[in-house]
Design a protein around this motif. Structure first.
Motif, short mmCIF file in Angstrom:
data_model
loop_
_atom_site.label_atom_id
_atom_site.label_comp_id
_atom_site.label_asym_id
_atom_site.label_seq_id
_atom_site.Cartn_x
_atom_site.Cartn_y
_atom_site.Cartn_z
N ALA A 212 0.72 -1.15 0.02
CA ALA A 212 -0.11 0.06 0.23
C ALA A 212 0.80 1.25 -0.06
O ALA A 212 2.04 1.27 0.49
N GLY A 213 0.38 2.14 -0.62
CA GLY A 213 1.17 3.49 -0.71
C GLY A 213 0.25 4.66 -0.51
O GLY A 213 -0.81 4.70 -1.15
N THR A 214 0.79 5.87 -0.33
CA THR A 214 -0.05 7.21 -0.39
C THR A 214 0.99 8.29 -0.89
O THR A 214 1.88 8.33 -0.83
N ARG A 215 0.28 8.96 -1.50
CA ARG A 215 0.87 10.17 -2.53
C ARG A 215 1.18 11.45 -1.55
O ARG A 215 0.14 11.71 -0.80
N SER A 216 2.27 12.08 -1.80
CA SER A 216 2.66 13.14 -1.24
C SER A 216 1.88 14.39 -1.81
O SER A 216 1.08 14.15 -3.09
N GLY A 217 1.87 15.60 -1.46
CA GLY A 217 1.21 16.74 -2.07
C GLY A 217 1.65 17.03 -3.49
O GLY A 217 0.92 17.49 -4.25
N SER A 218 2.98 16.73 -3.90
CA SER A 218 3.57 16.84 -5.21
C SER A 218 3.20 16.00 -6.19
O SER A 218 3.59 15.90 -7.31
N GLY A 219 2.74 14.61 -5.77
CA GLY A 219 2.44 13.52 -6.74
C GLY A 219 3.12 12.47 -6.62
O GLY A 219 2.67 11.32 -6.94
N VAL A 220 3.81 12.35 -5.94
CA VAL A 220 5.10 11.36 -5.64
C VAL A 220 4.55 10.55 -4.60
O VAL A 220 3.85 10.89 -3.91
N MET A 221 4.97 9.31 -4.47
CA MET A 221 4.68 8.36 -3.58
C MET A 221 5.11 8.44 -2.12
O MET A 221 6.58 8.32 -1.96
N GLY A 222 4.58 9.19 -1.15
CA GLY A 222 5.11 9.71 -0.14
C GLY A 222 5.45 8.70 0.96
O GLY A 222 6.40 9.05 1.79
N GLN A 223 4.71 7.56 0.91
CA GLN A 223 5.03 6.41 1.91
C GLN A 223 4.75 4.95 1.15
O GLN A 223 3.64 5.08 0.52
N PHE A 224 5.36 4.13 1.69
CA PHE A 224 4.74 2.79 1.18
C PHE A 224 4.95 1.59 2.38
O PHE A 224 6.05 1.76 3.07
N SER A 324 13.70 -5.76 -9.50
CA SER A 324 12.47 -6.29 -9.83
C SER A 324 11.38 -6.35 -8.57
O SER A 324 10.25 -6.43 -8.68
N VAL A 325 12.13 -6.67 -7.27
CA VAL A 325 11.31 -6.67 -6.10
C VAL A 325 10.52 -5.33 -6.26
O VAL A 325 9.41 -5.21 -5.61
N MET A 326 11.30 -4.33 -6.25
CA MET A 326 10.76 -2.80 -5.92
C MET A 326 10.20 -2.74 -7.10
O MET A 326 8.78 -1.87 -6.72
N ASP A 327 9.98 -3.03 -8.15
CA ASP A 327 8.92 -3.05 -9.37
C ASP A 327 7.61 -3.72 -8.86
O ASP A 327 6.68 -3.13 -9.32
N ALA A 328 7.91 -4.68 -8.30
CA ALA A 328 6.61 -5.67 -7.79
C ALA A 328 5.96 -4.76 -6.70
O ALA A 328 4.77 -4.74 -6.91
N ILE A 329 6.37 -4.09 -5.71
CA ILE A 329 6.14 -3.45 -4.73
C ILE A 329 5.27 -2.18 -5.21
O ILE A 329 4.23 -1.82 -4.88
N ARG A 330 5.99 -1.42 -6.23
CA ARG A 330 5.42 -0.43 -6.66
C ARG A 330 4.00 -0.66 -7.43
O ARG A 330 2.85 0.24 -7.48
N ALA A 331 4.01 -1.96 -7.97
CA ALA A 331 2.79 -2.08 -8.96
C ALA A 331 1.63 -2.52 -8.05
O ALA A 331 0.47 -2.19 -8.51
N THR A 332 1.99 -2.75 -6.69
CA THR A 332 0.67 -2.95 -5.69
C THR A 332 -0.22 -1.89 -5.63
O THR A 332 -1.16 -1.76 -5.08
N HIS A 333 0.60 -0.41 -5.75
CA HIS A 333 -0.07 0.64 -5.29
C HIS A 333 -0.04 1.80 -6.35
O HIS A 333 -0.23 2.88 -6.17
#
Length: 340
Positions: A212-224, A324-333
């Motif tokens: 899971a992740g949430t975006r910051s005000g600038s649009g980037v993923m602020g946390q995951f 590849s693992v980072m890609d897989a995590i990013r794909a979840t959110h």
């Protein structure tokens, strides 16, 4: 049981290479600053996008010469190895420029913004026969050599769990909030806990991932946050944030004990081995922060001196696997970069 001793080489045990620094930002300053007092490695040249900025950077970084373009830097005869320290989206193109010039290369983390790009870069280096590695300095630190020995010797038994987090506050104007520079929590911070998990579990293959992740005000993923299953009873719980100051600690646990790694686990510092019976041993290392970056330079020099095209401490396949693992995590959110 006595804790093992680090096997990392001393500064006098490796050849003195002539480094060309491609990029002039904060991490380049930290890297060059770590070389000067601790090693015989030379900052032979720095390259920037104009002669004026190159001259200013050379004075700041202690470089012996300055070049007003990246192409001139990688072609410089006095440069043995190029350290790529530009923004994330430029890593692959800049490293390829050095490789095409026949230069060895150390690429600042992340090696690339995704596994596909990382694989392309690794293949180019292998085809050219030059040394290439990601500057994931953590795995080159003395502390992590001691941890590696403990894991390989079975001090923790069968590994079951890695828990790690990394988070800190950044000024709103920091590049980490810039979508155009592949900002967000993953590439700058998340790469450390993900690397720890893939490094600890070795050749285990990721089976499933939740995140899971949430975006910051600038649009980037602020946390995951992410839960990873590597099969065989091996799980990892990882998180990163650019909007909160997290403990930034890590634990590697198994059937016979665990390692609790102190705050700023990815830097030089200390950890505690806690055995199943409750007994403990403490490994103590001075927490010198980014002054420890010189260890990655020593490993590069050692490998090049021995004619190696990769470091066994961080083979390119391991770097690509982590991506590849980072890609897989990013794909979840839905964490995507404009440069992909």
């Amino acid at each position: 049981m006595t804790l093992p001793v680090s096997r990392r080489p001393g500064a006098d045990a490796v050849p003195a290479l002539r480094w060309g620094v491609l990029g002039t930002g904060w991490i380049a300053e930290q890297f060059c600053g770590a070389l000067h007092p601790h090693t015989s490695q030379r900052v032979a040249a720095v390259g920037s996008r104009s002669p004026e900025s190159a001259q200013r950077a050379a004075a700041r970084l202690g470089a012996e010469s300055a070049y007003g373009s990246y192409a001139e830097l990688v072609a410089a005869p006095e440069v043995d190895v190029v350290y790529v320290a530009t923004p994330h989206p430029m890593h692959v193109d800049n490293a390829l420029l050095a490789i095409e010039a026949g230069k060895h290369v150390l690429v600042e983390k992340p090696f690339a913004v995704n596994a596909e790009q990382g694989r392309r870069l690794a293949e180019a280096a292998e085809a050219a026969g030059v040394f290439c590695a990601e500057a994931m300095w953590t795995v080159f630190l003395p502390k992590f050599d001691v941890i590696r020995q403990l894991l390989d010797d079975g001090a923790l038994g069968e590994l079951t769990t890695v828990v790690a987090d990394m988070g800190e506050w950044f000024d709103p104007g920091h590049r980490i909030f810039d979508p155009g520079l592949a900002g967000g929590a993953m590439l700058d911070l998340g790469t450390y806990p993900v690397t720890l998990a893939t490094w600890a579990f070795g050749d285990a293959t990721l089976q499933t991932v939740t995140g899971a992740g949430t975006r910051s005000g600038s649009g980037v993923m602020g946390q995951f946050s992410a839960g990873l299953d590597f099969g065989g009873g091996r799980l990892a719980s990882l998180s990163a944030s650019i909007e909160a100051d997290l403990p930034t600690r890590a634990t590697i646990a198994g059937s016979r004990g665990r390692l609790d790694i102190d705050r700023h686990f990815y830097r030089p510092g200390s950890f505690t081995l806690v055995r199943r019976d409750g007994s403990q041993e403490r490994y103590t290392e001075e927490a010198v922060a980014h002054a420890g970056l010189f260890h990655e330079a020593l490993e590069v020099a050692r490998c090049i001196g021995e004619g190696l095209a990769q470091t066994p401490l961080r083979p390119l396949a391991a770097t690509v696997d982590t991506l590849s693992v980072m890609d897989a995590i990013r794909a979840t959110h839905g964490d995507e970069f404009a440069c992909e």
